[in-house]
Design a protein around this motif. Sequence first.
Motif, short mmCIF file in Angstrom:
data_model
loop_
_atom_site.label_atom_id
_atom_site.label_comp_id
_atom_site.label_asym_id
_atom_site.label_seq_id
_atom_site.Cartn_x
_atom_site.Cartn_y
_atom_site.Cartn_z
N LYS A 53 0.85 -1.19 0.00
CA LYS A 53 0.00 0.00 0.00
C LYS A 53 0.89 1.23 0.00
CE LYS A 53 -3.76 2.25 2.61
NZ LYS A 53 -4.68 2.41 1.48
N ASP A 54 0.68 2.09 -0.99
CA ASP A 54 1.48 3.32 -1.13
C ASP A 54 2.97 3.02 -1.12
OD1 ASP A 54 -0.80 4.96 -1.26
OD2 ASP A 54 -0.93 5.02 0.92
N GLY A 55 3.35 1.92 -1.79
CA GLY A 55 4.76 1.59 -1.95
C GLY A 55 5.39 0.88 -0.78
N LYS A 56 4.64 0.59 0.27
CA LYS A 56 5.18 -0.08 1.44
C LYS A 56 4.48 -1.41 1.67
CE LYS A 56 6.42 4.23 3.80
NZ LYS A 56 6.25 5.06 5.03
N ALA A 57 5.24 -2.41 2.09
CA ALA A 57 4.66 -3.72 2.39
C ALA A 57 4.00 -3.66 3.76
CB ALA A 57 5.73 -4.80 2.37
N SER A 257 9.40 -14.32 -6.57
CA SER A 257 8.93 -14.25 -5.19
C SER A 257 7.98 -13.07 -5.04
CB SER A 257 10.12 -14.07 -4.25
OG SER A 257 10.73 -12.80 -4.47
N VAL A 258 7.23 -13.05 -3.94
CA VAL A 258 6.35 -11.90 -3.69
C VAL A 258 7.18 -10.64 -3.46
CG1 VAL A 258 4.41 -13.28 -2.87
CG2 VAL A 258 6.09 -12.42 -1.21
N ASP A 259 8.36 -10.78 -2.85
CA ASP A 259 9.23 -9.62 -2.67
C ASP A 259 9.60 -8.99 -4.00
OD1 ASP A 259 9.29 -9.64 0.10
OD2 ASP A 259 11.23 -10.65 0.25
N ASP A 260 10.02 -9.83 -4.96
CA ASP A 260 10.41 -9.30 -6.26
C ASP A 260 9.21 -8.76 -7.04
OD1 ASP A 260 13.08 -9.72 -5.89
OD2 ASP A 260 13.32 -11.20 -7.48
N LEU A 261 8.07 -9.41 -6.92
CA LEU A 261 6.89 -8.94 -7.65
C LEU A 261 6.40 -7.60 -7.11
CD1 LEU A 261 4.94 -12.27 -8.26
CD2 LEU A 261 6.22 -10.92 -9.92
N ALA A 262 6.67 -7.31 -5.84
CA ALA A 262 6.34 -5.99 -5.30
C ALA A 262 7.17 -4.91 -6.00
CB ALA A 262 6.58 -5.96 -3.80
N PRO A 324 -4.77 0.21 -8.87
CA PRO A 324 -3.83 1.31 -9.13
C PRO A 324 -4.30 2.67 -8.62
CG PRO A 324 -4.85 0.52 -11.17
CD PRO A 324 -5.20 -0.46 -10.11
N LYS A 325 -5.61 2.92 -8.60
CA LYS A 325 -6.09 4.22 -8.12
C LYS A 325 -5.79 4.41 -6.64
CE LYS A 325 -9.82 4.68 -11.52
NZ LYS A 325 -11.29 4.76 -11.73
N GLN A 326 -5.70 3.31 -5.90
CA GLN A 326 -5.42 3.39 -4.47
C GLN A 326 -4.01 2.91 -4.12
OE1 GLN A 326 -8.29 3.12 -1.60
NE2 GLN A 326 -10.02 2.63 -2.92
N HIS A 327 -3.22 2.61 -5.13
CA HIS A 327 -1.84 2.17 -4.92
C HIS A 327 -1.77 0.99 -3.96
CE1 HIS A 327 0.90 5.36 -6.80
NE2 HIS A 327 -0.32 5.62 -7.24
N ILE A 328 -2.60 0.00 -4.23
CA ILE A 328 -2.62 -1.22 -3.43
C ILE A 328 -2.40 -2.40 -4.36
CG2 ILE A 328 -4.09 -2.77 -2.05
CD1 ILE A 328 -5.44 -0.28 -0.92
N ALA A 329 -1.63 -3.37 -3.91
CA ALA A 329 -1.46 -4.62 -4.63
C ALA A 329 -1.45 -5.77 -3.63
CB ALA A 329 -0.17 -4.63 -5.44
N VAL A 330 -2.05 -6.88 -4.02
CA VAL A 330 -2.01 -8.12 -3.24
C VAL A 330 -1.45 -9.20 -4.15
CG1 VAL A 330 -3.30 -9.85 -1.96
CG2 VAL A 330 -3.98 -7.44 -1.83
N ILE A 331 -0.42 -9.88 -3.68
CA ILE A 331 0.21 -10.95 -4.44
C ILE A 331 0.24 -12.20 -3.58
CG2 ILE A 331 2.27 -11.68 -5.69
CD1 ILE A 331 2.98 -8.58 -5.75
N ILE A 332 -0.33 -13.29 -4.10
CA ILE A 332 -0.30 -14.58 -3.42
C ILE A 332 0.27 -15.61 -4.38
CG2 ILE A 332 -1.63 -16.41 -2.31
CD1 ILE A 332 -3.73 -14.38 -1.54
N LEU A 333 1.33 -16.27 -3.94
CA LEU A 333 1.94 -17.36 -4.70
C LEU A 333 1.83 -18.63 -3.87
CD1 LEU A 333 5.21 -15.55 -5.91
CD2 LEU A 333 2.97 -15.62 -7.04
N THR A 334 1.40 -19.74 -4.48
CA THR A 334 1.22 -20.98 -3.74
C THR A 334 1.79 -22.15 -4.52
OG1 THR A 334 -0.89 -21.86 -4.59
CG2 THR A 334 -1.02 -19.99 -3.10
N ASN A 335 2.21 -23.19 -3.79
CA ASN A 335 2.79 -24.37 -4.44
C ASN A 335 1.90 -25.59 -4.22
OD1 ASN A 335 3.61 -24.22 -1.68
ND2 ASN A 335 5.24 -25.72 -2.03
N ARG A 336 0.67 -25.47 -4.69
CA ARG A 336 -0.28 -26.58 -4.60
C ARG A 336 -1.31 -26.46 -5.74
NH1 ARG A 336 -3.89 -25.62 0.67
NH2 ARG A 336 -1.88 -25.74 1.76
#
Length: 355
Positions: A53-57, A257-262, A324-336
């Motif tokens: 959110k707003d560039g911060k995790a 990774s989620v870190d890199d995708l951020a 994008p209008k609220q500068h929010i992103a959610v990323i979920i990666l799973t191995n199943r």
Amino acid sequence: MMRKHFFLSAIASLAVFACAYAQSAAPTNDVRIDALMSRYTGNVAGASLIVVKDGKAVVRRGFGYANLEEHTKAGPETDYRLASVSKQFTAACILLLKQDGKLRLEDPVRKWLPELPASDGKITLRNLLTHTGGLIDYEDLIPADRTAQIDDNDVLRMIAAQNRLYFEPGSAHRYSNGGFVLLGLIVERASGTGLADFMKKRIFQPLGMEHTLMYEHGRGPEVANRAYGYTETKGKWTRTDQSVTSATRGDGGIYSSVDDLAKWDAALYTNKLLNAESRKLAFTPTEPIADPDVDFGFGWRLSGDTIWHSGESIGFNNVIIRWPKQHIAVIILTNRNEFQPYPLALTIGESFLDR
């Protein structure tokens, strides 16, 4: 890599849970996230989650295990096979080459891949980017008894042998993994550089995505912090990490990774990689669209205020959703194999929106 309307039943079940949960005492963020991610907790194939959110995790967590046999826990740095989340990077490569003046979106695909038959003469790069080319699905062309993995050149040969299309290019929409495999090959021919190297030099290195790579088994570096895919059957987890189609690249071959995708998400607000014109092209709906609830850009799905894409292959289910209008992103990666995380990510993201 895509099952049409795969998330509808999951949305319904998650909505019931979310409604009941909302009626309980207001939980802290950690408790709420723990509850929503509970299916990934314990001695199970896991997941990694980041909320930006707003560039911060504001949430950055791992759950369960990346490697059950070696008891390696999943974390924000764990690398998963992205499957179709890879498509947005392949599309970005094409846009970068357009910015370089190396190709045009209206180029006929046969300009770059003359091996293709006459039936494909009207297909443009734009058609491939928007799934409107009408290509025959390469998955349906693989012999039933084949056990060796196919690669991009195998896909090209199979499609080139089909002097037919599902429909006139540009007249309809049909999701096409093969189209993005071909786009990956076009990146190589237009740039004179291998696809993995092009992505590394033009996207991953500039953004500091140090643990992201286009994986090429036996040809390049191994995946660090690798999550392996699993399937649960009657309470037992079995490794199901690779299939016959797991070696193709442009449609699904990236590990990240989620870190890199951020970092990738952050770059999409700036001109650091893609200029304003390219980003507008990537995020603009293209006609025709088969689903009234979901439009397509270039490697992205567009729904209301969200820009997103899911990715699934044997042993992996992933999603990135951006507001994008609220500068929010959610990323979920799973191995199943089990459970599509799109509705879960949507529920998590909406709890952070400004109302």
